[in-house]
Every structure is written in structure tokens, then in C-alpha cells.
Design a protein around this motif. Sequence first.
Motif, short mmCIF file in Angstrom:
data_model
loop_
_atom_site.label_atom_id
_atom_site.label_comp_id
_atom_site.label_asym_id
_atom_site.label_seq_id
_atom_site.Cartn_x
_atom_site.Cartn_y
_atom_site.Cartn_z
N ASP A 9 19.55 -13.71 0.56
CA ASP A 9 18.86 -13.37 1.82
C ASP A 9 17.35 -13.28 1.62
N GLN A 10 16.80 -14.26 0.92
CA GLN A 10 15.36 -14.38 0.66
C GLN A 10 14.81 -13.27 -0.23
N ASN A 84 17.31 -0.65 7.05
CA ASN A 84 18.77 -0.65 7.17
C ASN A 84 19.36 -2.02 6.83
N GLN A 85 18.71 -3.09 7.29
CA GLN A 85 19.20 -4.43 6.98
C GLN A 85 19.05 -4.73 5.49
N LYS A 93 26.04 -8.12 -0.36
CA LYS A 93 25.84 -9.38 -1.07
C LYS A 93 25.29 -9.20 -2.48
N ILE A 94 24.28 -8.35 -2.63
CA ILE A 94 23.70 -8.16 -3.97
C ILE A 94 24.68 -7.44 -4.88
N LYS A 95 25.32 -6.40 -4.39
CA LYS A 95 26.28 -5.68 -5.22
C LYS A 95 27.46 -6.57 -5.61
N ASP A 96 27.94 -7.37 -4.68
CA ASP A 96 29.05 -8.28 -5.00
C ASP A 96 28.66 -9.24 -6.12
#
Length: 227
Positions: A9-10, A84-85, A93-96
Motif C-alpha cells: 500500500d505504497q 486509522n487507515q 497486510k503488513i502483519k500477514d
Amino acid sequence: MNTYSNTIDQIQVDLIESSQKNAPTVVLIMGIDEHESVLSRARKQQCPSFHLVSLSHFNWDQDLSPWPSKSIIYPNDDFAGKANQFLKTIETKIKDWVDSLLPVEAGPWIIAGYSMGGLFAMYCPYRSSLFTNVCCVSGSVWYPDFESFATTETMIKKPKSVYFSLGRKEIQERNPYLQTTGKIMESLEEDYKKKGIETTMVWNNGNHFTDPVGRMVDALIWTLHQI
């Protein structure tokens, strides 16, 4: 020591895996490419081991501000209130991605931020249960309405510890918002202690730009001993 990089996500995400499988995971938000200096200094100071997740190359003001605000420091401040986003991207996404690479034995997650990153770190417990400990280093807790928010809102998960630090010259700035930073940190320290959170407030020499790497390493050393 394995290292991995990704853009999610950039957001530039750099993961440096510790040789200690069950080490905690530190999510670091500070200047671009400072994570390598933090790791190097941490090793020299015999800091406990940790997996490092460094986040960079995103929109600092937009993504780390908890709610929209007028310009405070510079005319082109862009406090869009997208924390929040940004947090949701970390939680999902990052944790996954990180979990797919680290050993299953990896320990708890810690959030550590500098400046606006410190503000975001302190905001996280009110909106997430992911992080067990918080490092708010020279954090922008002067942000409009943050003190009242932090002292009246209920945390989703109380952290085991909170580390505040600030340069003595930071409260001598001409900007009236910045002048309040020390008093707000001390107020939050007192409030969190009353709520049973292990909290400390450290005063450093210098201004906002004095040895951010050293300040962050000091924060991590103290925090990792609270795990």
C-alpha cells in the motif's frame, strides 16, 4: 540474519530477522533509512534481540495524524488524519507478510516511533490490540486535542509499558504548540501510571534533531526489558 523488503500500500517495509527466533518484533517509524543505524547502535549497546520491521517512504503528515488538523509547524503541513487507515494496513497486510517470514515462535509486537511516528505509536493502543509496548520518542503529542483524547478515551488494550522521551530544548521552540510537549508527556506519564501501565519519561539533551538514533535505542533497551 535474513532481510526482506516489500512495498505494501505504497509503504516501504523492511524486515530484518533476528537470530533469536522467539525475539519480539519492533515496528519502527522514524527517518528514512535510519533503521540500519538503530540496529547497529543497538548491537553495540547490547540491546536485547528483536526482529525489526521498518516502515518508510509514505506520507508522514497524512498517514500518521490521528484526525485532520490545520497547519501547525509549516504552512504546507498536510495533517489529513489517515492514521486509522495506516494502522489497518499494519494490522492486516503488513502483519500477514511479516508473519509469513518470521518463525512461529516470534514474540510480541512493539510499536516505536519518532516525532509524528511517536504520536502514531501512542495513538495505536486506543485503536488496536496488536502492540504490547509503546515507545514515543520526541513524539508529537502536542498535536491538537491529543492530550484530551488520550486521557479520556479507553484503550482497546493497555500496553505493558510506555516510554516517553524529549529533548530539553524542544520545549524552548517559538511555536506555542511545541512548547507544550513536555507538559503533555508528563501529564500522560502520570495518567498511565495511575492506570497501572509501567511508564517512564526521559529528558535528553538537545533539540528535536539531536541524536534520534541514540534516543530510539535507549527507548528500545528500556522497553525490551519490560517484556
